[in-house]
Design a protein around this motif. Structure first.
Motif, PDB file in Angstrom:
ATOM      1  N   PHE A 188      32.655  35.960  48.835  1.00 38.23           N
ATOM      2  CA  PHE A 188      33.028  37.194  48.007  1.00 38.23           C
ATOM      3  C   PHE A 188      33.321  38.441  48.946  1.00 38.23           C
ATOM      4  O   PHE A 188      32.866  38.642  49.930  1.00 38.23           O
ATOM      5  N   ALA A 189      34.562  38.984  48.543  1.00 37.97           N
ATOM      6  CA  ALA A 189      34.844  40.311  49.161  1.00 37.97           C
ATOM      7  C   ALA A 189      33.755  41.420  48.505  1.00 37.97           C
ATOM      8  O   ALA A 189      33.236  41.199  47.551  1.00 37.97           O
ATOM      9  N   HIS A 190      34.001  42.560  48.908  1.00 30.83           N
ATOM     10  CA  HIS A 190      33.116  43.579  48.401  1.00 30.83           C
ATOM     11  C   HIS A 190      34.011  44.509  47.789  1.00 30.83           C
ATOM     12  O   HIS A 190      34.930  45.213  48.343  1.00 30.83           O
ATOM     13  N   GLY A 191      34.020  45.099  46.623  1.00 35.39           N
ATOM     14  CA  GLY A 191      34.827  45.716  45.741  1.00 35.39           C
ATOM     15  C   GLY A 191      35.022  47.385  46.140  1.00 35.39           C
ATOM     16  O   GLY A 191      35.771  47.830  46.056  1.00 35.39           O
ATOM     17  N   ALA A 192      33.864  47.728  47.134  1.00 34.79           N
ATOM     18  CA  ALA A 192      34.326  49.126  47.954  1.00 34.79           C
ATOM     19  C   ALA A 192      35.160  49.110  48.738  1.00 34.79           C
ATOM     20  O   ALA A 192      35.927  50.141  49.082  1.00 34.79           O
ATOM     21  N   VAL A 199      48.098  37.487  46.079  1.00 33.27           N
ATOM     22  CA  VAL A 199      47.021  36.988  45.408  1.00 33.27           C
ATOM     23  C   VAL A 199      46.988  37.528  43.914  1.00 33.27           C
ATOM     24  O   VAL A 199      46.687  36.688  43.059  1.00 33.27           O
ATOM     25  N   PHE A 200      47.693  38.798  43.636  1.00 34.90           N
ATOM     26  CA  PHE A 200      47.628  39.384  42.374  1.00 34.90           C
ATOM     27  C   PHE A 200      48.557  38.392  41.666  1.00 34.90           C
ATOM     28  O   PHE A 200      48.482  38.247  40.280  1.00 34.90           O
ATOM     29  N   GLY A 257      46.599  37.193  38.790  1.00 35.43           N
ATOM     30  CA  GLY A 257      46.342  38.393  37.883  1.00 35.43           C
ATOM     31  C   GLY A 257      45.643  39.308  38.447  1.00 35.43           C
ATOM     32  O   GLY A 257      45.211  39.483  39.669  1.00 35.43           O
ATOM     33  N   LEU A 258      45.281  40.430  37.640  1.00 38.53           N
ATOM     34  CA  LEU A 258      44.620  41.640  38.245  1.00 38.53           C
ATOM     35  C   LEU A 258      42.852  41.357  37.851  1.00 38.53           C
ATOM     36  O   LEU A 258      42.620  40.296  37.629  1.00 38.53           O
ATOM     37  N   ARG A 316      37.861  33.630  41.300  1.00 41.29           N
ATOM     38  CA  ARG A 316      39.426  33.362  40.638  1.00 41.29           C
ATOM     39  C   ARG A 316      40.195  32.940  42.050  1.00 41.29           C
ATOM     40  O   ARG A 316      41.010  31.903  42.019  1.00 41.29           O
ATOM     41  N   ALA A 317      40.241  33.753  43.048  1.00 41.34           N
ATOM     42  CA  ALA A 317      41.025  33.453  44.127  1.00 41.34           C
ATOM     43  C   ALA A 317      40.801  32.209  44.857  1.00 41.34           C
ATOM     44  O   ALA A 317      41.541  31.599  45.395  1.00 41.34           O
TER      45      ALA A 317
END
Length: 309
Positions: free
Chosen positions: A163-167, A175-176, A180-181, A198-199
């Protein structure tokens, strides 16, 4: 010429904190960059104030509070960059933040997302993030060996992470286009876990890079110990497992959640006299039982406190 990087940050009634971020972004060594700032749930138009700190910032106004996911999505749809950096407004960045992240994505086409080391703002050498392990779908929790560890070089190896970090996460535009978003049902918390999963389901790799870093205040928009945070963390953990767990995993999670997680947390908060947090736990459960289609901000308002505002 370097690829264009779009930097997106979302402000929610924290102009002073956001201005500190803009001050640090002004010192970035990398070019070219496009900086988009979403002013979320605005009460007063702070565009002039923001642009006085960073004249090149483009401010996107939203009278409605769209949450972390919705605010970012608003800007992502306007972003022109080959790479898009989602960056919390309560962070500070060094001048050399972008080069290692961009170079990694440029050198490894299979990697779709990368996050740097993240330190606590008030403990500059204490790690908040250096990659994370897979979430246990029976409990809804993941292992994060780096969290609250003093950085002594033990996490200086670039590596794949679940997992990446949302910060702070740099995302390849493709990827988008592929997945998607951000999922707006979460409103705040867990959306980057959803996005990361999802990625990976679409075969994008995610990496942690120790070659650069940010400092993060953590939960400054709601308060680190606020009942609003309790509500969304509790609610969204359930939502995340409901979205991605198998039927067996979901049943195991519910068994743990309802017989262990919920009772223990209720007892802990009751012993501490924190009744708003008890109410927040039950509101999070009710939201999932009802399978509400909205992000849940209306019930969450019941638990807004001065600490969270």
């Amino acid at each position: 010429m370097n690829p264009l990087v779009t930097i997106i940050t979302v402000n929610y009634r924290q102009a002073a904190i956001t201005c500190e971020l803009l001050d640090s972004l002004r010192e970035l060594a990398y070019a070219p960059v496009e900086i988009l700032l979403v002013d979320n749930g605005l009460e007063t138009d702070e565009t002039v104030r923001f642009q006085s700190r960073l004249p090149t910032v483009k401010v996107i106004l939203s009278k409605e509070n769209l949450g972390f996911a919705g605010g970012n999505n608003l800007a992502i749809q306007q972003a022109k960059g080959d790479y898009i950096l989602l960056l919390n407004n309560d962070t500070l960045v060094p001048p050399g933040l972008l080069e290692p992240l961009v170079n990694l994505l440029a050198a490894e086409p299979a990697v779709g997302i990368v996050s740097p080391k993240i330190y606590y703002y008030d403990q500059p050498q204490m790690l908040q993030y250096a990659g994370t392990a897979r979430i246990d779908f029976r409990t809804g929790r993941g292992a994060d060996a780096a969290r609250q560890q003093l950085d002594q070089g033990q996490f200086d190896q670039e590596r794949a992470t679940d997992f990446a970090h949302g910060a702070c996460m740099l995302v390849r535009r493709q990827v988008f286009e592929t997945i998607g978003l951000l999922t707006e049902d979460y409103f705040m918390y867990y959306e980057e876990l959803d996005f990361s999963l999802r990625a990976r389901q679409r075969d994008w790799e995610i990496k942690f890079s120790p070659a650069t870093f940010i400092h993060h205040r953590e939960s400054s928009s709601v308060g680190r110990f606020s009942s609003l945070k309790t509500y969304f963390m509790f609610r969204n953990r359930w939502l995340f497992i409901r979205r991605f767990g198998t039927k067996k995993e979901y049943r195991l999670f519910l068994t743990y959640f309802l017989t262990v997680g919920l009772p223990l947390n209720c007892l802990r908060f009751m012993l501490q006299g924190q009744w708003q947090h008890v109410q927040a736990l039950w509101a999070g459960m009710r939201w999932n039982v009802k399978k509400g289609s909205l992000p849940g901000f209306v019930p969450a308002r019941l638990f807004m406190t001065k600490e969270a505002s």
